[in-house]
Write an enzyme that holds these catalytic residues in place. Structure first.
Site, PDB file in Angstrom:
ATOM      1  N   SER A 244       0.898  -1.329   0.104  1.00 32.89           N
ATOM      2  CA  SER A 244      -0.226   0.081  -0.002  1.00 32.89           C
ATOM      3  C   SER A 244       0.909   1.198   0.098  1.00 32.89           C
ATOM      4  CB  SER A 244      -1.027  -0.153   1.206  1.00 32.89           C
ATOM      5  OG  SER A 244      -0.400  -0.348   2.470  1.00 32.89           O
ATOM      6  N   HIS A 274      -1.842  -9.019   1.661  1.00 36.50           N
ATOM      7  CA  HIS A 274      -1.754  -7.746   2.277  1.00 36.50           C
ATOM      8  C   HIS A 274      -2.575  -7.642   3.197  1.00 36.50           C
ATOM      9  CE1 HIS A 274       0.416  -3.954   3.234  1.00 36.50           C
ATOM     10  NE2 HIS A 274      -0.104  -3.268   2.282  1.00 36.50           N
ATOM     11  N   HIS A 321       5.822 -12.941   7.146  1.00 36.32           N
ATOM     12  CA  HIS A 321       6.066 -11.426   6.846  1.00 36.32           C
ATOM     13  C   HIS A 321       7.119 -11.476   5.667  1.00 36.32           C
ATOM     14  CE1 HIS A 321       6.291  -7.225   7.165  1.00 36.32           C
ATOM     15  NE2 HIS A 321       5.047  -7.249   7.625  1.00 36.32           N
ATOM     16  N   ARG A 330       3.128  -5.752  16.818  1.00 35.76           N
ATOM     17  CA  ARG A 330       1.745  -5.083  16.714  1.00 35.76           C
ATOM     18  C   ARG A 330       0.738  -6.041  17.299  1.00 35.76           C
ATOM     19  NH1 ARG A 330       1.580  -3.173  10.511  1.00 35.76           N
ATOM     20  NH2 ARG A 330       2.747  -5.406  10.455  1.00 35.76           N
ATOM     21  N   ASP A 376      -2.329  -9.127  11.277  1.00 35.80           N
ATOM     22  CA  ASP A 376      -3.600  -9.447  11.360  1.00 35.80           C
ATOM     23  C   ASP A 376      -4.110 -10.757  11.661  1.00 35.80           C
ATOM     24  OD1 ASP A 376      -3.945  -7.112   9.159  1.00 35.80           O
ATOM     25  OD2 ASP A 376      -2.585  -8.574   7.804  1.00 35.80           O
TER      26      ASP A 376
HETATM   27  N1  NMX Z   1       0.912 -19.920   4.828  1.00 30.28           N
HETATM   28  C1  NMX Z   1       1.292 -20.523   3.969  1.00 30.28           C
HETATM   29  N2  NMX Z   1       2.390 -20.407   3.074  1.00 30.28           N
HETATM   30  C2  NMX Z   1       3.302 -19.225   3.229  1.00 30.28           C
HETATM   31  C3  NMX Z   1       2.899 -18.387   4.613  1.00 30.28           C
HETATM   32  C4  NMX Z   1       1.582 -18.749   5.074  1.00 30.28           C
HETATM   33  N3  NMX Z   1       1.350 -17.912   6.368  1.00 30.28           N
HETATM   34  N4  NMX Z   1       3.964 -17.589   4.340  1.00 30.28           N
HETATM   35  C5  NMX Z   1       4.777 -17.702   3.573  1.00 30.28           C
HETATM   36  N5  NMX Z   1       4.656 -18.759   2.992  1.00 30.28           N
HETATM   37  C6  NMX Z   1       5.084 -19.416   1.842  1.00 30.28           C
HETATM   38  C7  NMX Z   1       5.099 -18.387   0.697  1.00 30.28           C
HETATM   39  O1  NMX Z   1       3.872 -18.646  -0.290  1.00 30.28           O
HETATM   40  C8  NMX Z   1       6.240 -18.993  -0.256  1.00 30.28           C
HETATM   41  O2  NMX Z   1       5.784 -20.268  -1.060  1.00 30.28           O
HETATM   42  P1  NMX Z   1       6.327 -20.421  -2.380  1.00 30.28           P
HETATM   43  O3  NMX Z   1       7.810 -20.468  -2.422  1.00 30.28           O
HETATM   44  O4  NMX Z   1       5.839 -21.981  -2.799  1.00 30.28           O
HETATM   45  O5  NMX Z   1       5.713 -19.592  -3.244  1.00 30.28           O
HETATM   46  C9  NMX Z   1       7.240 -19.467   0.678  1.00 30.28           C
HETATM   47  O6  NMX Z   1       6.474 -19.768   1.965  1.00 30.28           O
HETATM   48  C10 NMX Z   1       8.411 -18.303   0.890  1.00 30.28           C
HETATM   49  O7  NMX Z   1       7.739 -17.146   1.313  1.00 30.28           O
HETATM   50  P2  NMX Z   1       8.394 -16.165   2.425  1.00 30.28           P
HETATM   51  O8  NMX Z   1       9.774 -15.884   1.697  1.00 30.28           O
HETATM   52  O9  NMX Z   1       8.443 -16.636   3.698  1.00 30.28           O
HETATM   53  O10 NMX Z   1       7.419 -14.977   2.362  1.00 30.28           O
HETATM   54  P3  NMX Z   1       6.966 -13.657   1.476  1.00 30.28           P
HETATM   55  O11 NMX Z   1       7.952 -12.746   1.559  1.00 30.28           O
HETATM   56  O12 NMX Z   1       7.013 -14.309   0.087  1.00 30.28           O
HETATM   57  O13 NMX Z   1       5.376 -13.508   1.479  1.00 30.28           O
HETATM   58  C11 NMX Z   1       3.585 -12.847   2.967  1.00 30.28           C
HETATM   59  C12 NMX Z   1       5.125 -12.747   2.540  1.00 30.28           C
HETATM   60  C13 NMX Z   1       3.110 -12.071   4.161  1.00 30.28           C
HETATM   61  C14 NMX Z   1       2.929 -12.523   1.616  1.00 30.28           C
HETATM   62  C15 NMX Z   1       3.329 -14.385   3.433  1.00 30.28           C
HETATM   63  O14 NMX Z   1       4.004 -14.629   4.581  1.00 30.28           O
HETATM   64  C16 NMX Z   1       1.818 -14.746   3.563  1.00 30.28           C
HETATM   65  O15 NMX Z   1       1.297 -15.104   2.385  1.00 30.28           O
HETATM   66  N6  NMX Z   1       0.968 -14.824   4.571  1.00 30.28           N
HETATM   67  C17 NMX Z   1      -0.341 -15.194   4.661  1.00 30.28           C
HETATM   68  C18 NMX Z   1      -0.848 -13.803   4.280  1.00 30.28           C
HETATM   69  C19 NMX Z   1      -0.798 -12.658   5.213  1.00 30.28           C
HETATM   70  O16 NMX Z   1      -1.006 -12.934   6.564  1.00 30.28           O
HETATM   71  N7  NMX Z   1      -0.733 -11.576   4.818  1.00 30.28           N
HETATM   72  C20 NMX Z   1      -0.534 -10.440   5.636  1.00 30.28           C
HETATM   73  C21 NMX Z   1       0.792  -9.810   5.625  1.00 30.28           C
HETATM   74  C22 NMX Z   1       0.665  -8.524   6.781  1.00 30.28           C
HETATM   75  N8  NMX Z   1       0.056  -7.240   6.345  1.00 30.28           N
HETATM   76  O17 NMX Z   1      -1.052  -6.832   7.129  1.00 30.28           O
HETATM   77  O18 NMX Z   1      -0.003  -6.867   5.105  1.00 30.28           O
HETATM   78  C1  MLT Z   2       2.049  -3.960   6.481  1.00 26.17           C
HETATM   79  O1  MLT Z   2       1.874  -3.355   7.593  1.00 26.17           O
HETATM   80  O2  MLT Z   2       2.043  -3.055   5.487  1.00 26.17           O
HETATM   81  C2  MLT Z   2       2.413  -5.208   6.473  1.00 26.17           C
HETATM   82  O3  MLT Z   2       2.881  -5.841   7.611  1.00 26.17           O
HETATM   83  C3  MLT Z   2       3.025  -5.644   5.228  1.00 26.17           C
HETATM   84  C4  MLT Z   2       4.497  -5.278   5.011  1.00 26.17           C
HETATM   85  O4  MLT Z   2       5.125  -4.496   5.866  1.00 26.17           O
HETATM   86  O5  MLT Z   2       5.038  -5.798   4.314  1.00 26.17           O
END
Ligand code: NMX
Ligand code: MLT
Length: 438
Positions: A244, A274, A321, A330, A376
């Protein structure tokens, strides 16, 4: 506005010489190499953005202008002598000026926000005409776009008389209006979608977040106002690279005005990886709770649910994350609030059990870099306890908060004269031809 302008200008004058010196004398210094994985991996870890308002440490979490969230919560002015929550609009002041405002300054800021909060008829008509099953985030983004004709930046740019050095003044003007308007806009969407358009008038005696909680109309208690204040303070900023903030910055770098830029940022926040994760997380918790017939789950049962979610190809919302490498501070602050106010709430108990069960499941995949919960994982649980249980609306609350950080950043981007953003892209063939295969 004049006080705020004066403080921002003074800070820019203080910081300006070091910035100019950096540009002139160290412009060619290296900040590290860019690897192939960084290029194909979502630019993770590349230091290529400047965001003055906050900085994220993987272990310690976010600092607003050098202050941890615990420090912000302690130091920022409160709504009353009994509230323990730092006011989010005071964090807006902090992000803009690097100063903790006085009670009098926050009061004056709130008066200014109340003056600017009226929505034009064109916006209320548009919002009231939208289908009730359109996602609240889509409605918010459209509502922000509908306010764009009121932009002072846009009008002044068009007139051809605005100097580059004055861009930030008009961005600040728009930012104050956008922050003022976003809460009545968000409340209007909520009341249209869930309460048949029965709106609750603003209460000008209340602070920005307290008034937003009041206009949502689901709970009149001071505790609900406090959790809303806490939510809005905690989500305000998370440095510049999250989707964002980065989107708002990118669109703003083309000199699109704050309404165009933040509407785009909101669209990014609406993605499930996100901001939408808070909605998805509560849905996941509710489903789990219902499947177990409302009884307290064992760790084994939750482990199975988590494994089933992964096996179905979905992520576990609220965990993981892009930068953080331990439990999100948080999350911990919300957990302390929940512990103190509703320790026996069934969904809170379930969320606590998830804290034990889910990280080992994610760790066992061998690929998740951070198995711990993010913000979240608990924000929805806190809101549902106070009757805000319409989870499709949760990301709108996030967006109301994030306007503080995105707008503060935009003011500073224009103040620093940052250029249009234009990173270099390459093709896979280019990469194949440029790596050393020997
Ligand atoms: N559940 C399942 N798989 C996961 C998760 C999870 N919570 N977190 C990471 N992975 C997987 C990810 O999809 C990736 O798989 P692949 O290689 O098959 O594509 C692998 O683990 C490596 O990912 P990371 O490097 O650990 O994480 P990345 O930086 O790519 O993504 C998020 C970060 C936040 C997108 C990821 O952890 C996620 O999808 N979490 C669940 C959604 C979530 O809670 N998002 C909110 C973030 C905070 N916000 O408010 O924005
Ligand atoms: C945020 O608050 O924007 C989330 O934790 C995602 C991020 O920092 O990448």
């Amino acid at each position: 506005v004049a006080t705020l302008q004066g403080k921002i200008k003074a800070l820019a004058e203080k910081k300006g010489p070091a910035f100019q010196k950096l540009k002139k004398e160290h412009g060619d210094d290296s900040l590290g190499e860019v690897t192939v994985n960084m290029c194909i991996g979502g630019a993770r870890g590349i230091k290529c953005l400047v965001s003055e308002t906050s900085l994220l440490d993987p272990m310690e979490g976010i600092r607003y202008r050098g202050r941890t969230l615990e420090e912000c919560n302690q130091q920022l002015p409160k709504a009353s002598a009994t509230s323990k929550v730092g006011l989010p609009e005071a964090s807006f002041w902090l992000l803009l000026t690097d100063e903790i405002p006085t009670d009098a300054e926050v009061k004056a800021l709130n008066e200014e926000l109340h003056k600017r909060a009226t929505l034009p008829e064109s916006t209320t008509k548009l919002i009231d005409s939208l289908p009730k099953d359109m996602h609240p985030m889509t409605q918010l983004s459209m509502g922000l776009l509908s306010l764009q004709p009121t932009s002072s930046f846009q009008k002044n740019y068009r007139s051809g008389t605005m100097k580059k050095t004055d861009y930030w003044v008009h961005v600040l003007d728009d930012s104050l209006s956008l922050v003022a308007q976003i809460s009545p806009l968000a409340a209007r969407i909520f009341r249209n979608v869930y309460f048949d358009g029965k709106h609750i008038p603003a209460d000008p005696s209340l602070d920005w977040a307290g008034n937003y909680a009041h206009m949502l109309g689901v709970n009149n208690s001071e505790a609900f106002k406090d959790i809303t204040r806490l939510y809005l303070m905690l989500h305000a900023d998370h440095e510049g690279g999250n989707v964002s903030a980065h989107t708002t910055h990118l669109v703003g770098s083309a000199l699109s005005d704050p309404y165009l830029s933040y509407s785009a940022g909101v669209n990014g926040l609406a993605g499930p990886l996100h901001g939408l994760a808070n909605q998805e997380c509560l849905r996941w918790l509710k489903n789990t709770h219902a499947t177990l017939g409302g009884k307290e789950p064992t760790i084994d049962e939750l482990t199975k649910f988590a494994k089933d979610t992964l096996a179905s190809g979905k992520v576990i919302p609220g965990f993981g994350h892009g930068v953080l490498r331990k439990t999100d501070p948080r999350y911990m602050i919300q957990r302390d609030f929940a512990e103190a106010n509703f320790p026996d709430d069934p969904l809170f108990k379930l969320a606590n059990a998830c804290y034990k069960a889910i990280p080992p499941v994610l760790e066992a995949t061998g690929k998740v870099k951070n198995p711990w919960p993010n913000v979240d994982a608990l924000s929805g649980t806190c809101m549902q306890y106070y009757n805000l249980d319409q989870e499709d609306y949760y990301t709108v609350v996030f967006a109301v908060s994030r306007s503080l950080g995105c707008m503060s950043n935009m003011v500073w981007s224009r103040l620093m004269g940052l250029p249009i953003e234009r990173p270099k892209s390459v093709t896979v063939d280019w990469l194949v031809n440029h790596v050393d295969w020997s």
